[in-house]
Write a protein that holds these residues in place. Structure first.
Motif, mmCIF file in Angstrom:
data_model
loop_
_atom_site.group_PDB
_atom_site.id
_atom_site.type_symbol
_atom_site.label_atom_id
_atom_site.label_comp_id
_atom_site.label_asym_id
_atom_site.label_seq_id
_atom_site.Cartn_x
_atom_site.Cartn_y
_atom_site.Cartn_z
ATOM 1 N N LEU A 186 11.347 -39.992 -24.629
ATOM 2 C CA LEU A 186 11.770 -38.786 -23.920
ATOM 3 C C LEU A 186 10.743 -38.378 -22.862
ATOM 4 O O LEU A 186 11.111 -37.947 -21.752
ATOM 5 C CB LEU A 186 11.983 -37.643 -24.920
ATOM 6 C CG LEU A 186 13.166 -37.829 -25.891
ATOM 7 C CD1 LEU A 186 13.220 -36.679 -26.886
ATOM 8 C CD2 LEU A 186 14.476 -37.946 -25.123
ATOM 9 N N LYS A 187 9.436 -38.487 -23.171
ATOM 10 C CA LYS A 187 8.383 -38.151 -22.203
ATOM 11 C C LYS A 187 8.419 -39.110 -21.016
ATOM 12 O O LYS A 187 8.316 -38.693 -19.842
ATOM 13 C CB LYS A 187 7.023 -38.211 -22.870
ATOM 14 C CG LYS A 187 5.859 -37.824 -21.954
ATOM 15 C CD LYS A 187 4.565 -37.870 -22.693
ATOM 16 C CE LYS A 187 3.410 -37.425 -21.755
ATOM 17 N NZ LYS A 187 3.310 -38.224 -20.548
ATOM 18 N N ALA A 188 8.581 -40.435 -21.325
ATOM 19 C CA ALA A 188 8.621 -41.420 -20.247
ATOM 20 C C ALA A 188 9.830 -41.203 -19.353
ATOM 21 O O ALA A 188 9.757 -41.368 -18.119
ATOM 22 C CB ALA A 188 8.632 -42.826 -20.843
ATOM 23 N N LYS A 189 10.935 -40.804 -19.941
ATOM 24 C CA LYS A 189 12.153 -40.580 -19.155
ATOM 25 C C LYS A 189 11.992 -39.350 -18.256
ATOM 26 O O LYS A 189 12.418 -39.341 -17.082
ATOM 27 C CB LYS A 189 13.349 -40.400 -20.089
ATOM 28 C CG LYS A 189 14.694 -40.343 -19.338
ATOM 29 C CD LYS A 189 15.856 -40.302 -20.315
ATOM 30 C CE LYS A 189 17.162 -40.411 -19.544
ATOM 31 N NZ LYS A 189 17.342 -39.420 -18.490
ATOM 32 N N ALA A 190 11.361 -38.318 -18.799
ATOM 33 C CA ALA A 190 11.134 -37.109 -17.999
ATOM 34 C C ALA A 190 10.199 -37.403 -16.835
ATOM 35 O O ALA A 190 10.432 -36.951 -15.690
ATOM 36 C CB ALA A 190 10.572 -36.008 -18.899
ATOM 37 N N ASP A 191 9.134 -38.152 -17.096
ATOM 38 C CA ASP A 191 8.201 -38.519 -16.027
ATOM 39 C C ASP A 191 8.904 -39.338 -14.951
ATOM 40 O O ASP A 191 8.669 -39.156 -13.746
ATOM 41 C CB ASP A 191 7.030 -39.305 -16.599
ATOM 42 C CG ASP A 191 6.116 -38.438 -17.469
ATOM 43 O OD1 ASP A 191 6.205 -37.194 -17.356
ATOM 44 O OD2 ASP A 191 5.347 -39.016 -18.267
#
Length: 364
Positions: A116-121
């Motif tokens: 989820l963090k990688a997708k947001a970034d």
């Protein structure tokens, strides 16, 4: 003391007693002589000739499941629950056992957060790169991080699924190797499962017979028999090896057999496989007799047949001249000389002659 002369009546009694003793002895001697003179009836064994005999061979075979597998978990862990036992029938997709899922659920949560963090970034970088706020290299790096996180998430999801072991097909649990609460390494086998709805029967054929088999030929009825069972179970050809076994020099032939309803056939059981000609035409050329039953002298080849003379298993021996044909595993072919119903003598021929009275034993 004066001797008294025996009376006439006494003399008469002595004479009669002597005559009776002599007659009895003669009668016993005559009966004994008659018993010794009675000839001994030679016993012989016969087989009755019938037309339409089929060429047949038999081979020892072994039964196996048509489909079997040794299954286990693809991940390590501790057995949390076992739902099956040996001999239990299972359906495809049925849960057999599960591992403790605690660690795998924690791992899934962690990888999901990273994803989820990688997708947001990556989503933010997609907007910034269009405005020129970040370089293309930074954007590509964030894209690679998103792909790696997505792959880890998928792996974690799969590992959690692998903690549940399901049946790959309908079958029976043949054996279990692990007990509940045991540690599983991920390479150990949990159970062996077999599909017993269809069975496989394998036989080994020597090269002397294999060389005579025509490729693609289906001119024989093939069936299996089992000790203790009266029925015959048809077989369907599956495959044949084209390379001989190095030790036995035999070729493995495999057949398919539907699971019988009347008997319980399991993998590992032994059977006898028969291969019989399909041709049912009745012809004198179909007559085969044991080779040792055909004899030969200066006048040619002949056999002895038994002609029954009463209902007390006695018969008269008759010599019959025959013309023979090919010799194979069924015996020697009789082209001419025998007819339907002839009882050919197959044992005891060495001490019999034409017109001799013999005693018939059980046919064989």
């Amino acid at each position: 003391m004066l001797n008294k002369k025996p009376s006439d009546k006494t003399f008469l009694a002595i004479i009669i007693l002597s005559l009776l003793t002599t007659l009895s002895a003669c009668d016993n001697t005559e009966q004994s002589s008659k018993k010794q003179e009675l000839p001994t009836i030679k016993p012989v064994r016969t087989t009755t000739i019938s037309f339409g005999q089929k060429e047949s061979r038999s081979f020892p075979g072994v039964v196996d499941a048509s489909q079997s597998a040794e299954i286990g978990f693809r991940v390590a862990g501790e057995l949390d629950a076992v739902f099956v036992k040996e001999g239990q029938a299972v359906k495809k997709g049925e849960i057999l056992a599960t591992l403790d899922q605690t660690d795998y659920k924690i791992s899934l949560q962690g990888t999901n957060s990273d994803y989820l963090k990688a997708k947001a970034d990556f989503d933010r970088a997609s907007k910034l790169v269009k405005k020129g706020a970040i370089s293309r290299a930074d954007y590509d790096q964030l894209s690679a991080q998103l792909s790696a996180s997505k792959a880890k998430l998928k792996s974690a999801e799969q590992n959690l699924k692998y903690t549940v072991l399901k049946a790959p097909f309908n079958g029976v649990i043949a054996r279990t190797y692990l007990s509940n609460f045991e540690k599983v390494s991920g390479t150990e086998k949990f159970a062996a499962i077999q599909d017993l709805s269809v069975l496989e029967v394998a036989i080994d054929i020597p090269e002397s017979i294999m060389i005579k088999v025509k490729r693609g030929s289906s001119e024989r009825d093939v069936y299996a028999t089992f000790d203790g069972a009266d029925n015959q179970y048809p077989l369907t050809f599956k495959e044949v090896s084209t390379r001989a076994d190095e030790k036995t020099q035999t070729y493995r032939v495999q057949f398919i057999m539907d699971a019988p309803d009347d008997i319980n056939v399991l993998p590992g059981m032994s059977t006898t496989v028969f291969a019989t000609e399909k041709d049912d035409t009745k012809s004198s050329e179909d007559i085969y007799v044991p080779a040792h039953a055909v004899m030969e002298d200066s006048t040619g080849r002949f056999v002895f047949i038994a002609e029954p003379i009463d209902q007390h298993s006695t018969a008269i021996v008759k010599r019959k001249t025959v013309v023979v044909g090919k010799l194979n595993e069924n015996g020697i072919q009789i082209v001419k000389g025998l007819i339907l119903g002839d009882k050919i003598i197959t044992a005891g021929m060495s001490k019999i002659s034409n017109d001799m009275t013999v005693r018939l034993m059980d046919e064989g």
